[in-house]
Design a protein around this motif. Structure first.
Motif, PDB file in Angstrom:
ATOM      1  N   THR A  84     177.863 -30.371  40.263  1.00 17.77           N
ATOM      2  CA  THR A  84     178.308 -30.129  41.427  1.00 17.77           C
ATOM      3  C   THR A  84     179.696 -30.395  41.703  1.00 17.77           C
ATOM      4  O   THR A  84     180.128 -31.496  41.149  1.00 17.77           O
ATOM      5  N   ASP A  85     180.524 -29.584  42.341  1.00 18.12           N
ATOM      6  CA  ASP A  85     181.837 -29.530  42.578  1.00 18.12           C
ATOM      7  C   ASP A  85     181.902 -30.413  43.849  1.00 18.12           C
ATOM      8  O   ASP A  85     181.924 -29.879  44.994  1.00 18.12           O
ATOM      9  N   TRP A  86     182.068 -31.731  43.797  1.00 20.05           N
ATOM     10  CA  TRP A  86     181.848 -32.563  45.180  1.00 20.05           C
ATOM     11  C   TRP A  86     183.047 -32.437  45.858  1.00 20.05           C
ATOM     12  O   TRP A  86     183.081 -32.591  47.046  1.00 20.05           O
ATOM     13  N   ASP A  87     184.212 -32.169  45.377  1.00 22.62           N
ATOM     14  CA  ASP A  87     185.343 -31.862  45.883  1.00 22.62           C
ATOM     15  C   ASP A  87     185.140 -30.765  47.003  1.00 22.62           C
ATOM     16  O   ASP A  87     185.650 -30.962  48.249  1.00 22.62           O
ATOM     17  N   ASP A  88     184.765 -29.778  46.479  1.00 20.47           N
ATOM     18  CA  ASP A  88     184.399 -28.644  47.289  1.00 20.47           C
ATOM     19  C   ASP A  88     183.176 -28.760  48.335  1.00 20.47           C
ATOM     20  O   ASP A  88     183.361 -28.225  49.117  1.00 20.47           O
ATOM     21  N   ILE A  89     182.096 -29.625  47.845  1.00 22.84           N
ATOM     22  CA  ILE A  89     180.975 -29.525  48.599  1.00 22.84           C
ATOM     23  C   ILE A  89     181.252 -30.150  50.109  1.00 22.84           C
ATOM     24  O   ILE A  89     180.389 -29.733  51.132  1.00 22.84           O
ATOM     25  N   PHE A  90     182.338 -30.896  50.046  1.00 19.63           N
ATOM     26  CA  PHE A  90     182.548 -31.584  51.406  1.00 19.63           C
ATOM     27  C   PHE A  90     183.685 -30.860  52.216  1.00 19.63           C
ATOM     28  O   PHE A  90     184.009 -31.354  53.165  1.00 19.63           O
ATOM     29  N   LYS A  91     183.849 -29.782  51.779  1.00 18.34           N
ATOM     30  CA  LYS A  91     184.551 -28.700  52.347  1.00 18.34           C
ATOM     31  C   LYS A  91     183.787 -27.551  53.132  1.00 18.34           C
ATOM     32  O   LYS A  91     182.947 -27.113  52.291  1.00 18.34           O
ATOM     33  N   GLY A 279     183.301 -52.542  42.379  1.00 18.17           N
ATOM     34  CA  GLY A 279     184.464 -51.776  42.039  1.00 18.17           C
ATOM     35  C   GLY A 279     184.349 -50.379  42.129  1.00 18.17           C
ATOM     36  O   GLY A 279     185.188 -49.627  42.075  1.00 18.17           O
ATOM     37  N   PHE A 280     183.266 -49.854  42.270  1.00 15.05           N
ATOM     38  CA  PHE A 280     182.880 -48.431  42.305  1.00 15.05           C
ATOM     39  C   PHE A 280     182.788 -47.958  43.897  1.00 15.05           C
ATOM     40  O   PHE A 280     181.907 -48.465  44.598  1.00 15.05           O
ATOM     41  N   SER A 281     183.437 -47.107  44.206  1.00 18.37           N
ATOM     42  CA  SER A 281     183.519 -46.716  45.560  1.00 18.37           C
ATOM     43  C   SER A 281     182.483 -45.861  46.137  1.00 18.37           C
ATOM     44  O   SER A 281     181.821 -45.087  45.166  1.00 18.37           O
ATOM     45  N   SER A 282     181.864 -45.710  47.412  1.00 20.14           N
ATOM     46  CA  SER A 282     180.992 -45.255  47.896  1.00 20.14           C
ATOM     47  C   SER A 282     181.326 -43.623  47.985  1.00 20.14           C
ATOM     48  O   SER A 282     180.440 -42.639  48.408  1.00 20.14           O
ATOM     49  N   SER A 283     182.725 -43.501  48.115  1.00 17.72           N
ATOM     50  CA  SER A 283     183.006 -42.104  48.274  1.00 17.72           C
ATOM     51  C   SER A 283     183.388 -41.458  46.887  1.00 17.72           C
ATOM     52  O   SER A 283     183.886 -40.170  46.885  1.00 17.72           O
ATOM     53  N   ASN A 284     183.264 -42.029  45.701  1.00 15.66           N
ATOM     54  CA  ASN A 284     183.558 -41.378  44.417  1.00 15.66           C
ATOM     55  C   ASN A 284     182.472 -40.659  43.888  1.00 15.66           C
ATOM     56  O   ASN A 284     181.849 -40.980  42.853  1.00 15.66           O
ATOM     57  N   PHE A 285     182.232 -39.479  44.519  1.00 14.40           N
ATOM     58  CA  PHE A 285     180.810 -38.754  44.017  1.00 14.40           C
ATOM     59  C   PHE A 285     181.535 -38.078  42.596  1.00 14.40           C
ATOM     60  O   PHE A 285     180.434 -37.752  41.745  1.00 14.40           O
ATOM     61  N   LYS A 286     182.814 -37.756  42.420  1.00 17.37           N
ATOM     62  CA  LYS A 286     183.059 -36.972  41.231  1.00 17.37           C
ATOM     63  C   LYS A 286     182.428 -37.905  39.850  1.00 17.37           C
ATOM     64  O   LYS A 286     182.313 -37.152  39.052  1.00 17.37           O
ATOM     65  N   ASP A 287     182.617 -39.164  39.953  1.00 17.36           N
ATOM     66  CA  ASP A 287     182.276 -39.840  38.840  1.00 17.36           C
ATOM     67  C   ASP A 287     181.028 -40.719  39.109  1.00 17.36           C
ATOM     68  O   ASP A 287     180.607 -41.634  38.168  1.00 17.36           O
ATOM     69  N   ALA A 288     180.263 -40.146  39.797  1.00 21.23           N
ATOM     70  CA  ALA A 288     178.814 -40.887  40.286  1.00 21.23           C
ATOM     71  C   ALA A 288     178.092 -41.031  38.986  1.00 21.23           C
ATOM     72  O   ALA A 288     177.451 -42.114  38.720  1.00 21.23           O
TER      73      ALA A 288
END
Length: 723
Positions: A84-91, A279-288
């Motif tokens: 999944t392209d997470w940067d794109d999915i939230f646009k 240290g892992f962000s709840s918004s970092n879906f790209k590296d989830a």
């Protein structure tokens, strides 16, 4: 050690008290991208042969739990995370190539990519910064194999997503309806995602009311609860020095309270798993996907207790066989139905779908078609579902008009400065009504304030349902500034106040080109601010025929990585239309971009020429600016003819607020001429520039410096359209 022994004995007692193996309820908490650890927990539960009887989840826990309950394997779930392209999915916006040409033209007018609605005389705002269009499409695709299941008890594992009723603050346990929509509601973070209307309620993220729904699986019938808490920890003191940090902390406190309240209900026989995710962000879906092993490791810390719940290998193999769904072929579509609450005709929307009746559903084409419909910028959401009615399989497209429309305010900001004494500020305000009728007519008025003010209103009307042909009428006023230079010396500066009326017919060619033929009638009051004595000063009456072909396949209007754009046009001024003089002009302008990873090469050429007669000042051409012959201030050069050759290189830099800044360099060669006979390639000016750019929330930003071989140089700071 003693506590572990007591827990084990209690668990053994629970197992022996049950007539059969105890019913196990799995609870998955919310926590954004940190929820990828849930997949690791599931993988370890499978390795230890733990059969799950019930699942409840909130937000990301609802997504992971829903995928597992609907029959997806943990391997497939990991693949979804990776693919999944997470940067794109939230646009929300579809790829620019799928936007209509009319919407592409808007990119250069309204750089602020947000709109306000006007309804019942009041300004209306969307219910969320993100409408969740692409996220909903992803969920629809993931849960398509179980789309006909309306009772969540009939899934491979009975399942309950939890949301919150925003009007009452009550937790809402969803047990039926569309699984994709129920999960979308469970993760609708207030103000970030639009609310979801479901079963008569207005729903938002379940984390507000019940982030770890232990009580839900108990009510479903669980004897033993396995709860997984991946919630975001509270921020530290030094992270609370901004309004954003404080707002985020308030949300975290609210979610943490609901989680702790549910943890307090766990008994000795229940199992709590808390993956290590510092240290892992709840918004970092790209590296989830990288934290899936953290979930595995956390589950292994309670292996001894989990083993007491394991079933025999043969029984577990049968459990997996019953749970995992087999791959199914795409359904054959027998009918298509449009559920539409907008003024547009159902047939207009249907004309955008390429799905053929009697053919298998083409998922890839359907998603692109939906993107094109959404790209009309009329709808809040465009969703689909597959239904079975009267022995036939159908496709239902649900299109919901923006509740804050159909009247919108749009904005554009334009500021340019040479950081010395040339500063130009412009503000664009648009008022658009769309759709006006069932054929998607559109009326728009635009006010331009600043150095070159203007006012215009236009009406655009397609000639039938789904027709590529249209008519367009425009009435407008502009106040532009023109300079004339001879041998590097400015000999005239004129203000041209132009009033005009334009009528045209046109045709769109898919989403890549637009051809328009029309007539313009105008009058121009020319105010000469200084001039050479041999230049005319009188006002001008104009009447022109024009033909203009524009094409645009760029993936971004200002920082493209691929595609082309261009203009091929002709303007003919004729006394028969009321013009003071006759002339003909040829317009050619083309550019393109190609990328290699983070590197992009751009090239273009422009040739504007008055090929017959002499055009008045307001019909002249201008050069000067960062991307229009650097070294000169914007529009410093003007004349009857010009050419410009340009090449550029830009490099994408590190991510900044979900967009990328760019570093670029450009080399250009061009010149402006008063007469066509004066045009010589050898007389051109060689110029170059370096720049930093960023596609910000207020539009593109540029900071650059350019120098020409004439010795002219200029710095540039630009907000808005630089071309």
């Amino acid at each position: 050690m003693f506590r572990l022994l007591v827990s084990a004995l209690t668990l053994i007692a629970t197992v022996s008290e049950a007539a059969e193996h105890p019913k196990i309820g799995l609870v998955l908490s919310g926590g954004g991208a940190r929820g990828a650890a849930h997949i690791g927990v599931l993988k370890e539960l499978e390795r230890q042969r733990i059969s799950v009887d019930y699942i409840a989840g909130t937000s990301i826990g609802a997504i992971i739990g829903g995928m597992y309950a609907s029959g997806m394997t943990t391997e497939d779930m990991e693949q979804v995370l990776r693919d999944t392209d997470w940067d794109d999915i939230f646009k929300d916006q579809p790829p620019r190539r799928d936007s209509s040409m009319r919407r592409k033209f808007d990119d250069r007018i309204f750089q602020v990519n947000k709109e306000l609605g006007i309804k019942d005389g009041k300004v209306k705002l969307p219910s969320g910064f993100i409408q969740g269009q692409k996220l909903q499409l992803l969920l629809d695709k993931l849960f398509l194999p179980v789309a006909d299941i309306q009772n969540f008890d009939q899934l491979s594992i009975p399942f309950r997503p939890v949301a919150t009723d925003i009007t009452t603050s009550e937790a809402v346990v969803l047990d039926r309806g569309s699984l994709a929509t129920a999960i979308r509601a469970s993760m609708s973070v207030p103000s970030v995602f639009a609310t979801v209307k479901h079963q008569g309620r207005i729903l938002v993220d379940g984390g507000i009311s019940n982030n770890l729904p232990v009580d839900v699986v108990r009510k479903m019938g669980a004897d033993v609860v396995i709860a997984v808490d991946i919630g975001t920890p509270l921020l530290k003191r030094d992270q609370l020095e901004s309004a954003v940090g404080v707002a985020l902390q308030l949300s975290n406190i609210l979610v943490r309270r609901t989680t702790d309240a549910q943890i307090a209900t766990l008994t000795e026989q229940d199992i709590l798993i808390t993956p290590e995710l510092n240290g892992f962000s709840s918004s970092n879906f790209k590296d989830a996907h990288t934290i899936v092993p953290n979930g595995v490791a956390a589950a292994r810390t309670v292996s001894a207790r989990l083993q007491l719940l394991a079933i025999q290998p043969d029984d577990y193999d049968q459990y997996l066989a019953d749970k995992y769904r087999t791959e199914t072929t795409p359904p054959v579509i027998s009918f298509i139905r449009i559920e539409n609450n907008s003024p547009l005709a159902d047939e207009f929307i249907r004309s955008k779908l390429h799905q053929q009746l009697g053919e298998p559903l083409d998922f890839k084409q359907l998603e692109r078609d939906i993107g094109i419909i959404y790209g009309l910028e009329i709808f809040q959401t465009v969703n689909y579902r597959v239904v079975h009615e009267s022995g036939e399989t159908g496709l239902v497209l649900d299109v919901q008009q923006k509740p804050w429309g159909p009247r919108y305010l749009q904005f554009g900001l334009r500021y340019s400065s040479d950081l010395v004494d040339n500063n130009n500020l412009g503000f664009t305000l648009g008022y658009t009504v769309t759709p006006v009728n069932i054929w998607n007519g559109e009326w728009r008025s635009i006010a331009q304030l600043g150095e070159e003010p203007g006012l215009a209103t236009e009406f655009n009307q397609p000639l039938g349902i789904g027709s590529p042909y249209y008519v367009n009428g425009r009435l407008g006023f502009s106040n532009e500034r023109f300079n004339i230079f001879v041998d590097g010396v400015k000999i005239s500066q004129t203000r041209a106040k132009k009033f005009g009326l334009t009528g045209a017919v046109g045709r769109e060619f898919g989403h890549w080109a637009d051809l328009r033929l029309g007539i313009t009638r105008f009058t121009s009051e020319n105010e000469v601010q200084f001039r050479s004595d041999d230049l005319p000063t009188e006002d001008v009456e104009g009447g022109e025929f024009f033909a203009r072909l524009r094409f645009d396949t760029l993936d971004n209007a200002f920082f493209p990585s691929e595609g082309t754009q261009g203009l091929i046009g002709w303007v003919g001024s004729r006394s028969q239309l009321g013009a003071d003089n006759d002339f003909d002009q040829l317009l050619l302008d083309m550019s393109g971009a190609a990328s290699f990873g983070i590197h992009t090469v751009l090239a273009g050429a422009r040739y504007f020429s008055t090929i017959k007669g002499e055009a008045p000042i307001q019909s002249g051409f201008r050069l000067g600016g960062l991307f229009n012959l650097p070294g000169f201030v914007e529009n410093e050069l003007s004349g009857q003819n010009l050419y410009l050759l340009r090449t550029a290189y830009q490099r994408r830099l590190a991510n900044l607020f979900n967009t990328s800044p760019y570093l670029g360099v450009t080399v250009q060669y061009g010149q402006v001429f008063r007469n066509e006979d004066d045009i010589k390639l050898s007389d051109g000016i060689l110029a170059g520039a370096v720049w930093l750019g960023w596609n910000s929330f207020v539009g593109p930003l540029y900071l650059g410096y350019g120098r020409a071989d004439t010795g002219d140089s200029s710095a540039y700071f630009i907000i808005g359209n630089p071309f």
